[in-house]
Design a protein around this motif. Structure first.
Motif, PDB file in Angstrom:
ATOM      1  N   ASP A  84       1.290  42.214  17.771  1.00 38.81           N
ATOM      2  CA  ASP A  84       0.894  42.948  16.559  1.00 38.81           C
ATOM      3  C   ASP A  84       1.155  42.108  15.308  1.00 38.81           C
ATOM      4  O   ASP A  84       0.316  42.041  14.405  1.00 38.81           O
ATOM      5  N   LEU A  85       2.328  41.480  15.253  1.00 41.05           N
ATOM      6  CA  LEU A  85       2.670  40.663  14.089  1.00 41.05           C
ATOM      7  C   LEU A  85       1.725  39.473  13.957  1.00 41.05           C
ATOM      8  O   LEU A  85       1.313  39.125  12.846  1.00 41.05           O
ATOM      9  N   ARG A  86       1.369  38.871  15.079  1.00 43.83           N
ATOM     10  CA  ARG A  86       0.431  37.736  15.046  1.00 43.83           C
ATOM     11  C   ARG A  86      -0.932  38.195  14.531  1.00 43.83           C
ATOM     12  O   ARG A  86      -1.563  37.525  13.710  1.00 43.83           O
ATOM     13  N   ILE A  87      -1.396  39.344  15.020  1.00 43.95           N
ATOM     14  CA  ILE A  87      -2.679  39.896  14.572  1.00 43.95           C
ATOM     15  C   ILE A  87      -2.636  40.163  13.071  1.00 43.95           C
ATOM     16  O   ILE A  87      -3.553  39.783  12.332  1.00 43.95           O
ATOM     17  N   LEU A  88      -1.566  40.784  12.605  1.00 43.48           N
ATOM     18  CA  LEU A  88      -1.441  41.084  11.171  1.00 43.48           C
ATOM     19  C   LEU A  88      -1.414  39.803  10.339  1.00 43.48           C
ATOM     20  O   LEU A  88      -2.091  39.711   9.309  1.00 43.48           O
ATOM     21  N   ARG A 120      -6.179  33.762  19.463  1.00 44.55           N
ATOM     22  CA  ARG A 120      -4.964  33.332  18.771  1.00 44.55           C
ATOM     23  C   ARG A 120      -3.762  34.191  19.153  1.00 44.55           C
ATOM     24  O   ARG A 120      -2.634  33.716  19.159  1.00 44.55           O
ATOM     25  N   ALA A 121      -3.994  35.473  19.458  1.00 40.06           N
ATOM     26  CA  ALA A 121      -2.901  36.376  19.831  1.00 40.06           C
ATOM     27  C   ALA A 121      -2.540  36.256  21.319  1.00 40.06           C
ATOM     28  O   ALA A 121      -1.532  36.806  21.755  1.00 40.06           O
ATOM     29  N   GLY A 122      -3.398  35.574  22.091  1.00 42.42           N
ATOM     30  CA  GLY A 122      -3.115  35.389  23.510  1.00 42.42           C
ATOM     31  C   GLY A 122      -3.474  36.581  24.383  1.00 42.42           C
ATOM     32  O   GLY A 122      -2.887  36.776  25.437  1.00 42.42           O
ATOM     33  N   ARG A 158      -5.701  47.243  19.407  1.00 36.98           N
ATOM     34  CA  ARG A 158      -4.496  47.038  18.581  1.00 36.98           C
ATOM     35  C   ARG A 158      -4.847  47.048  17.092  1.00 36.98           C
ATOM     36  O   ARG A 158      -4.126  47.637  16.291  1.00 36.98           O
ATOM     37  N   VAL A 159      -5.943  46.384  16.732  1.00 36.08           N
ATOM     38  CA  VAL A 159      -6.355  46.371  15.318  1.00 36.08           C
ATOM     39  C   VAL A 159      -6.626  47.795  14.848  1.00 36.08           C
ATOM     40  O   VAL A 159      -6.170  48.205  13.770  1.00 36.08           O
ATOM     41  N   ILE A 213       4.865  37.309   6.969  1.00 37.53           N
ATOM     42  CA  ILE A 213       5.017  37.818   8.332  1.00 37.53           C
ATOM     43  C   ILE A 213       5.543  36.689   9.198  1.00 37.53           C
ATOM     44  O   ILE A 213       4.858  35.717   9.466  1.00 37.53           O
ATOM     45  N   ALA A 214       6.801  36.812   9.598  1.00 34.70           N
ATOM     46  CA  ALA A 214       7.452  35.764  10.392  1.00 34.70           C
ATOM     47  C   ALA A 214       7.262  36.064  11.880  1.00 34.70           C
ATOM     48  O   ALA A 214       7.393  37.194  12.327  1.00 34.70           O
ATOM     49  N   LEU A 215       6.974  35.013  12.610  1.00 30.34           N
ATOM     50  CA  LEU A 215       6.908  35.067  14.064  1.00 30.34           C
ATOM     51  C   LEU A 215       8.051  34.212  14.592  1.00 30.34           C
ATOM     52  O   LEU A 215       8.501  33.298  13.933  1.00 30.34           O
ATOM     53  N   ASP A 216       8.501  34.493  15.788  1.00 35.95           N
ATOM     54  CA  ASP A 216       9.576  33.714  16.374  1.00 35.95           C
ATOM     55  C   ASP A 216       9.161  32.278  16.670  1.00 35.95           C
ATOM     56  O   ASP A 216       9.959  31.383  16.705  1.00 35.95           O
ATOM     57  N   GLU A 217       7.866  32.073  16.882  1.00 39.20           N
ATOM     58  CA  GLU A 217       7.353  30.749  17.210  1.00 39.20           C
ATOM     59  C   GLU A 217       6.833  30.065  15.951  1.00 39.20           C
ATOM     60  O   GLU A 217       6.425  30.727  15.002  1.00 39.20           O
ATOM     61  N   PRO A 218       6.811  28.736  15.904  1.00 40.77           N
ATOM     62  CA  PRO A 218       6.177  28.062  14.768  1.00 40.77           C
ATOM     63  C   PRO A 218       4.696  28.371  14.754  1.00 40.77           C
ATOM     64  O   PRO A 218       4.064  28.418  15.786  1.00 40.77           O
ATOM     65  N   GLY A 219       4.176  28.567  13.530  1.00 41.25           N
ATOM     66  CA  GLY A 219       2.889  29.082  13.436  1.00 41.25           C
ATOM     67  C   GLY A 219       1.681  28.399  13.248  1.00 41.25           C
ATOM     68  O   GLY A 219       0.619  28.730  13.135  1.00 41.25           O
TER      69      GLY A 219
END
Length: 161
Positions: A10-14, A31-33, A42-43, A155-161
């Motif tokens: 969800d965070l990646r989509i946003l 991109r969201a896998g 989800r959107v 919007i932070a993701l745990d992985e580099p973006g």
């Protein structure tokens, strides 16, 4: 609005939609896998919960002749809720005002206003803003240039973006 529980997808989509709103669902899903059908679900869920408020195009103001941006600090005579609401309702009717923020502290409202030129802003200031009911003071600050204008939130993701 209550905070919604969001997972990494969800965070990646946003984040991707916030950065590039015209991205296709297929690209967004890639991109969201995930595959496109669950991505679209989800959107839609993010729209229904209010996480996604809408979509818009970012327009260059100068390309349409709006060469002046002014930030106006507005003070009101009264801060009673009906007076604050009445001012906000009035501001909604002014297309020149692109943002309106109620503040805590010395200033009651901060407005971002666009105009074709300084004379157009002065006309707006004298015929609408300072003439509005309950307005006691307006302090204008002309924007000289903008070096950053990022929509939304980080919007932070745990992985580099």
């Amino acid at each position: 609005m209550a905070r919604v529980k969001l997972d990494r997808i969800d965070l990646r989509i946003l984040r991707d939609l916030q950065d590039r709103g015209r991205m296709t669902n297929v690209e967004l899903a890639r991109r969201a896998g995930i595959s496109p059908p669950p991505c679209l679900r989800r959107v839609r869920a993010l729209e229904e919960t209010g996480c996604i408020l809408g979509y818009h195009a970012e327009i260059d103001p100068e390309s349409l002749g709006f060469g002046v941006t002014v930030f106006a600090n507005v003070g009101l005579h009264s801060q009673a809720e009906p007076d604050l609401t009445a001012f906000e309702t009035l501001v909604e009717s002014w297309p020149e005002v692109r943002e309106c923020h109620m503040l805590a502290g010395e200033t009651d409202f901060l407005l971002r206003i666009v105009a074709t030129d300084w004379d157009a802003y002065q006309r707006f200031l004298t015929t609408k803003l300072t003439a509005a009911p309950n307005v006691s003071v307006v302090k204008s600050a002309l924007a000289v240039r903008s070096s950053k204008s990022a929509p939304g939130v980080p919007i932070a993701l745990d992985e580099p973006g």
